[in-house]
Structures are given as structure tokens and as C-alpha cells.
Design a protein around this motif. Structure first.
Motif, mmCIF file in Angstrom:
data_model
loop_
_atom_site.group_PDB
_atom_site.id
_atom_site.type_symbol
_atom_site.label_atom_id
_atom_site.label_comp_id
_atom_site.label_asym_id
_atom_site.label_seq_id
_atom_site.Cartn_x
_atom_site.Cartn_y
_atom_site.Cartn_z
ATOM 1 N N CYS A 60 -5.972 0.030 -17.604
ATOM 2 C CA CYS A 60 -5.049 -0.974 -17.048
ATOM 3 C C CYS A 60 -5.246 -1.123 -15.542
ATOM 4 O O CYS A 60 -5.258 -2.236 -15.022
ATOM 5 N N LYS A 61 -5.414 -0.010 -14.832
ATOM 6 C CA LYS A 61 -5.637 -0.073 -13.383
ATOM 7 C C LYS A 61 -6.914 -0.842 -13.071
ATOM 8 O O LYS A 61 -6.932 -1.672 -12.160
ATOM 9 N N LYS B 208 -6.301 -4.578 -13.842
ATOM 10 C CA LYS B 208 -5.432 -5.180 -12.821
ATOM 11 C C LYS B 208 -6.201 -5.443 -11.536
ATOM 12 O O LYS B 208 -5.996 -6.472 -10.886
ATOM 13 N N SER B 209 -7.084 -4.508 -11.158
ATOM 14 C CA SER B 209 -7.865 -4.687 -9.923
ATOM 15 C C SER B 209 -8.799 -5.879 -10.023
ATOM 16 O O SER B 209 -9.267 -6.398 -9.008
ATOM 17 N N LYS B 210 -9.062 -6.333 -11.249
ATOM 18 C CA LYS B 210 -9.920 -7.493 -11.471
ATOM 19 C C LYS B 210 -9.114 -8.760 -11.728
ATOM 20 O O LYS B 210 -9.657 -9.785 -12.120
ATOM 21 N N GLY B 211 -7.783 -8.666 -11.555
ATOM 22 C CA GLY B 211 -6.937 -9.845 -11.658
ATOM 23 C C GLY B 211 -6.284 -10.090 -13.005
ATOM 24 O O GLY B 211 -5.670 -11.138 -13.216
ATOM 25 N N VAL B 212 -6.394 -9.151 -13.932
ATOM 26 C CA VAL B 212 -5.772 -9.334 -15.249
ATOM 27 C C VAL B 212 -4.262 -9.207 -15.110
ATOM 28 O O VAL B 212 -3.752 -8.307 -14.440
ATOM 29 N N LYS B 213 -3.534 -10.134 -15.742
ATOM 30 C CA LYS B 213 -2.069 -10.159 -15.683
ATOM 31 C C LYS B 213 -1.496 -9.450 -16.911
ATOM 32 O O LYS B 213 -1.683 -9.907 -18.042
ATOM 33 N N PHE B 214 -0.788 -8.343 -16.675
ATOM 34 C CA PHE B 214 -0.144 -7.618 -17.761
ATOM 35 C C PHE B 214 1.278 -8.115 -17.939
ATOM 36 O O PHE B 214 2.012 -8.294 -16.972
ATOM 37 N N GLU C 198 3.614 -3.300 -19.458
ATOM 38 C CA GLU C 198 2.918 -2.130 -18.943
ATOM 39 C C GLU C 198 2.715 -1.115 -20.066
ATOM 40 O O GLU C 198 3.424 -1.148 -21.076
ATOM 41 N N PHE D 175 -1.563 -7.869 -22.301
ATOM 42 C CA PHE D 175 -2.014 -8.703 -21.188
ATOM 43 C C PHE D 175 -2.387 -10.068 -21.723
ATOM 44 O O PHE D 175 -2.531 -10.263 -22.921
#
Length: 57
Positions: A16-17, A20-26, A29, A42
Motif C-alpha cells: 500500500c505504501k 500510494k507513493s505512485k499516486g494510487v488512491k485508496f 486502508e 483502491f
């Protein structure tokens, strides 16, 4: 009709981290589900929902 695509990973927190760092919207959580496994949700830019599950092999 509505379908989810389920993807498995070995470490859901790390995955997940990275996503997220690549712009994926969760939209959910990572959390332990009633059925005992970790899950996160996501979505892609079109609003399609994907389920990420930590494998328990």
C-alpha cells in the motif's frame, strides 16, 4: 452488474505504501476483516475498485 478484481500480495502494508507513493488512491486502508485476512480497497482513475488482500500461504 458489479465485480471486484482481487489482487494478492505478501505484505499489504508495504505494498500500500508503494502504491500510494505512485499516486494510487485508496478508499479503504488495510484492515483485518471478519474472515481473518488483511484487505484494502483502491480505485483506478475511472473509478473501478480493486481489492488488495494479504495472502496467507
Amino acid at each position: 452488474m458489479f465485480f471486484h478484481i482481487v489482487l494478492g500480495c505478501d505484505d499489504i502494508i508495504t505494498t500500500c505504501k508503494e502504491l500510494k507513493s505512485k499516486g494510487v488512491k485508496f478508499i479503504e486502508e488495510p484492515s483485518i476483516q471478519e474472515w481473518g485476512m488483511m484487505q484494502a480497497l483502491f480505485e483506478d482513475p475511472d473509478g473501478n475498485v480493486f481489492v488488495l488482500v494479504e495472502r496467507d500461504d
